[in-house]
Enzyme design. Structure first.
Site, short mmCIF file in Angstrom:
data_model
loop_
_atom_site.label_atom_id
_atom_site.label_comp_id
_atom_site.label_asym_id
_atom_site.label_seq_id
_atom_site.Cartn_x
_atom_site.Cartn_y
_atom_site.Cartn_z
N HIS A 123 0.82 -1.22 0.00
CA HIS A 123 0.00 0.00 0.00
C HIS A 123 0.84 1.26 0.00
CE1 HIS A 123 -3.58 -2.43 1.81
NE2 HIS A 123 -3.49 -2.57 0.50
N CYS A 131 4.01 13.40 -7.54
CA CYS A 131 3.21 14.28 -8.40
C CYS A 131 2.69 13.44 -9.56
CB CYS A 131 4.07 15.44 -8.94
SG CYS A 131 3.14 16.45 -10.12
N CYS A 134 3.71 15.22 -13.17
CA CYS A 134 5.04 15.15 -13.81
C CYS A 134 5.89 13.99 -13.26
CB CYS A 134 5.78 16.48 -13.62
SG CYS A 134 6.30 16.76 -11.91
N CYS A 152 3.42 20.51 -6.18
CA CYS A 152 4.70 20.04 -6.74
C CYS A 152 5.64 21.23 -6.98
CB CYS A 152 4.42 19.33 -8.06
SG CYS A 152 5.93 18.79 -8.88
N1 APR Z 1 -0.71 -7.61 17.83
C1 APR Z 1 -1.28 -8.39 16.86
N2 APR Z 1 -2.44 -8.06 16.23
C2 APR Z 1 -3.04 -6.91 16.62
C3 APR Z 1 -2.50 -6.05 17.61
C4 APR Z 1 -1.29 -6.45 18.23
N3 APR Z 1 -0.71 -5.71 19.19
N4 APR Z 1 -3.35 -4.98 17.75
C5 APR Z 1 -4.34 -5.17 16.86
N5 APR Z 1 -4.17 -6.32 16.18
C6 APR Z 1 -4.99 -6.90 15.12
C7 APR Z 1 -6.44 -6.50 15.14
O1 APR Z 1 -7.15 -7.41 15.97
C8 APR Z 1 -6.83 -6.68 13.66
O2 APR Z 1 -7.18 -8.03 13.38
O3 APR Z 1 -4.48 -6.39 13.89
C9 APR Z 1 -5.53 -6.35 12.92
C10 APR Z 1 -5.56 -4.98 12.29
O4 APR Z 1 -6.57 -5.00 11.30
P1 APR Z 1 -6.90 -3.64 10.51
O5 APR Z 1 -6.99 -2.53 11.49
O6 APR Z 1 -8.05 -3.95 9.60
O7 APR Z 1 -5.58 -3.37 9.68
P2 APR Z 1 -5.13 -4.05 8.32
O8 APR Z 1 -5.63 -5.45 8.21
O9 APR Z 1 -3.67 -3.84 8.20
O10 APR Z 1 -5.90 -3.13 7.24
C11 APR Z 1 -5.59 -3.35 5.89
O11 APR Z 1 -6.97 -1.42 5.38
O12 APR Z 1 -7.59 0.75 5.84
C12 APR Z 1 -6.83 -0.04 4.99
O13 APR Z 1 -4.92 0.56 3.77
C13 APR Z 1 -5.36 0.30 5.08
O14 APR Z 1 -3.45 -1.19 4.99
C14 APR Z 1 -4.72 -0.98 5.59
C15 APR Z 1 -5.72 -2.04 5.16
#
Ligand code: APR
Length: 258
Positions: A123, A131, A134, A152
């Site tokens: 991501h 930009c 360009c 930019c």
């Molecule tokens: N250790 C392990 N897991 C954890 C911890 C921790 N300390 N704290 C939270 N979690 C878990 C949560 O329970 C959840 O299952 O990490 C996960 C985070 O999930 P999301 O918040 O959905 O994050 P992610 O899966 O990375 O999201 C993917 O969504 O919003 C977009 O682009 C953004 O890259 C992101 C994508």
């Protein structure tokens, strides 16, 4: 809570693994002080994810930039964010030649700062601006972050943080490298991701279909847990990962504690 014999089983598998791939989400950075996006104290409980939609950014730039600045730039400026023990274990495994790469959905750059060299940023990364007019790319330190969206310096068009907005395509090289890595690993470790965002959430399934052992570390159960995970280690990544380090062969084989 995860049982010790699950930890020992996973540590044993990792000690014998030749080609590990780690697939990380916001959860691995939670113990560095960065809130995850979903679940308890998730960012999307406080902000509308539509602010990070690519069309919205170009049509309602001021409103979108206000949210982006608060979530990503003010937060990093106001807090000393650094890697936690979970990041450092992955960097050590890469140095030992066990870990082939990290595929991360995170844009916080913490894997690279912790020392990992092969990091596929699915991501993008918040430490750069691009930009789209360009194709100029600027490191964050060259851009003055103000209430106004940055322009930019070369062509004057609106700059965009170099992370992927909703509705935007995944960087071709990151996508390709991630698929190739998932196709060629013996252990695939899913760390701290809910599995709710595509196409990133398809990558673990590729490794599963190729016969890799799937180890999952998560505070909560995710969309992977009952579907592809072989060993589920419930808890904090910063606490569990150090327990998965086994001293070199010939020791008493008990997982070392940090
Ligand atoms: N250790 C392990 N897991 C954890 C911890 C921790 N300390 N704290 C939270 N979690 C878990 C949560 O329970 C959840 O299952 O990490 C996960 C985070 O999930 P999301 O918040 O959905 O994050 P992610 O899966 O990375 O999201 C993917 O969504 O919003 C977009 O682009 C953004 O890259 C992101 C994508």
């Amino acid at each position: 809570m995860t049982t010790n014999d699950n930890i020992s089983k996973a540590a044993e598998i990792i000690s014998k693994a030749k080609k590990i791939v780690a697939f990380t989400g916001a959860g691995i950075s939670a113990e560095s002080g960065i809130p995850p996006f979903r679940g308890e104290n998730g960012i999307w409980n406080k902000y509308d994810p539509d602010s990070l939609d690519i069309d919205y950014y170009y049509r309602h730039t001021k409103e979108s930039w206000k949210v982006i600045k608060e979530i990503f730039f003010d937060f990093f400026n106001n807090n000393e964010i650094k890697p936690n023990p979970g990041h450092y274990v992955l960097a050590e495994w890469e140095k030992e030649g066990k870990l082939k790469c990290v595929i991360t959905q995170n844009i916080d750059d913490l894997h690279r700062i912790a020392g990992n060299k092969v990091v596929h940023e699915f991501h993008g990364n918040s430490s750069r601006f691009v930009c789209k007019q360009c194709d100029a790319v600027y490191p964050l330190k060259e851009i003055k972050i103000t209430e106004e969206p940055a322009l930019c310096p070369r062509c004057g068009h609106l700059l965009k943080p170099d992370f992927i907005f909703f509705g935007e395509g995944i960087p071709q090289d990151a996508y390709q490298n991630s698929v190739e890595a998932a196709n060629d690993c013996d252990v695939f470790i899913i760390i701290g991701t809910s599995g709710q965002v595509s196409p990133a959430n398809m990558i673990p399934g590729i490794a599963k279909r190729k016969g890799a052992i799937i180890i999952e570390i998560n505070r909560d159960r995710s969309l992977y847990t009952d579907y592809i995970t072989d060993i589920f280690l419930q808890g904090k990544a910063g606490e569990i990962l150090p327990k998965l380090k086994i001293r070199n062969q010939g020791s008493n084989h008990t997982p070392s504690n940090y």
